[in-house]
Design a protein around this motif. Structure first.
Motif: not given
Ligand SMILES: Nc1ncnc2c1ncn2[C@@H]1O[C@H](COP(=O)(O)OP(=O)(O)O)[C@@H](O)[C@H]1O
Ligand SMILES: [Mg+2]
Length: 280
Positions: A16, A23, A42-49
């Motif tokens: 990001y 990510a 876990l939270n922050g693992a990269g699932k949403t990305t």
């Molecule tokens: N919009 C964003 N800007 C900067 N960093 C981001 C953003 N979205 C996610 N991250 C970072 O990217 C990593 C993966 O996040 P995310 O994909 O949301 O994981 P998950 O869905 O598994 O919780 C984390 O370190 C998070 O802090």
């Protein structure tokens, strides 16, 4: 069509912000048409990305550094317009209430169709069909705010189904729902997968639901794929999962405690555990 590849991810790395950790880091993954894939982490693992990279929001609408290639039903997600990708990939997020913006359920479902430029006269039948598919027939004039959490999430699913996607990505779809709502949403996803042949991907931290529904599970940790396999194969590695802060289903825990080691047959649901214990 079964056995063909729906999604191919090659060497995907996404960061990001300059200087921060990626990510997603060198992700390589093929997802078959009609597969039900679980993503754990876990939270922050990269699932949403990962989900956003499948519908093109990453990298097209997100600032960052992107390497690699994601192909979804033959479309390159880094160049196919996000609006166009929505015809192929539907995404549903965790908080149904937050996704509701319209006065009636029908308007809510029609919103995505408007964005696609579907002619007005084609909308009512598509809206009604989508509502019926998610078990909300005749709900056209109901207020989204008056629905239960499970119904709202099913309405959110109807909104993406109206666009006739072949792939459904659900991002922790039940984290804000009560047990009944959770059940409603996962039963619906199972039906869409089994009966309508949709490729379903669910990011989820509750291992029990993935154990019950997924064909394969991918475990993400700090942006990397650290495990991939059937639920039995993945949950057999209970000790490694624990080190990552992840649990295994109680049924699997019991079998592992009793000395179970056959990765292919390790039970992951209560039902399977009962049979497994009886067969010993
Ligand atoms: N919009 C964003 N800007 C900067 N960093 C981001 C953003 N979205 C996610 N991250 C970072 O990217 C990593 C993966 O996040 P995310 O994909 O949301 O994981 P998950 O869905 O598994 O919780 C984390 O370190 C998070 O802090
Ligand atoms: Mg997330």
């Amino acid at each position: 069509m079964a056995g063909e590849i729906a999604i191919k991810i090659e060497g995907l790395t996404f960061t990001y912000a300059a200087g921060s950790k990626p990510a997603l880091s060198d992700i390589n993954l093929e997802i078959k048409r009609g597969e039900y894939l679980g993503i754990m982490g876990l939270n922050g693992a990269g699932k949403t990305t990962l989900g956003l990279s499948i519908n093109g929001i990453v990298p097209q609408s997100t600032m960052g550094f992107y390497e690699g290639k994601v192909t979804v039903e033959g479309l390159d997600t880094s160049t196919t317009p996000v609006r166009e990708m929505a015809r192929t990939v539907g995404i549903v997020f965790d908080n149904p209430e937050f996704q509701m913006s319209q006065v009636s359920a029908a308007e809510e479902v029609a919103l995505g169709l408007e964005n696609l430029g579907v002619p007005t006269e084609e909308m009512p039948p598509r809206v009604s069909a989508a509502l019926a598919t998610v078990g909300l027939p005749g709900f056209e004039e109901r207020s989204p705010m008056g629905l239960s959490g499970g119904q709202q999430q099913r309405l959110a699913i109807a909104s993406v189904l109206a666009m006739h996607p072949r792939i459904l990505f659900m991002d922790e779809p039940t984290s804000n729902l009560d047990p009944i709502g959770k059940e409603e949403v996962f039963e619906l996803a199972r039906k869409l997968n089994r009966e309508d042949g949709l490729t379903v991907i669910v990011a989820e931290h509750e291992c029990e639901v993935l154990a019950a529904y997924a064909d394969r599970i991918v475990v993400l940790d700090q942006g990397k794929i650290v495990m991939i396999g059937t639920p039995s194969e993945v949950f057999a590695r209970g000790d490694e999962l624990a080190k990552l802060g992840l649990r295994v289903p109680q049924a699997t825990e019991l079998a592992l405690d009793l000395g179970g080691s056959d990765k292919k047959n390790l039970p992951v649901t209560t039902e399977a555990a009962v049979k497994w214990v009886e067969a010993r």
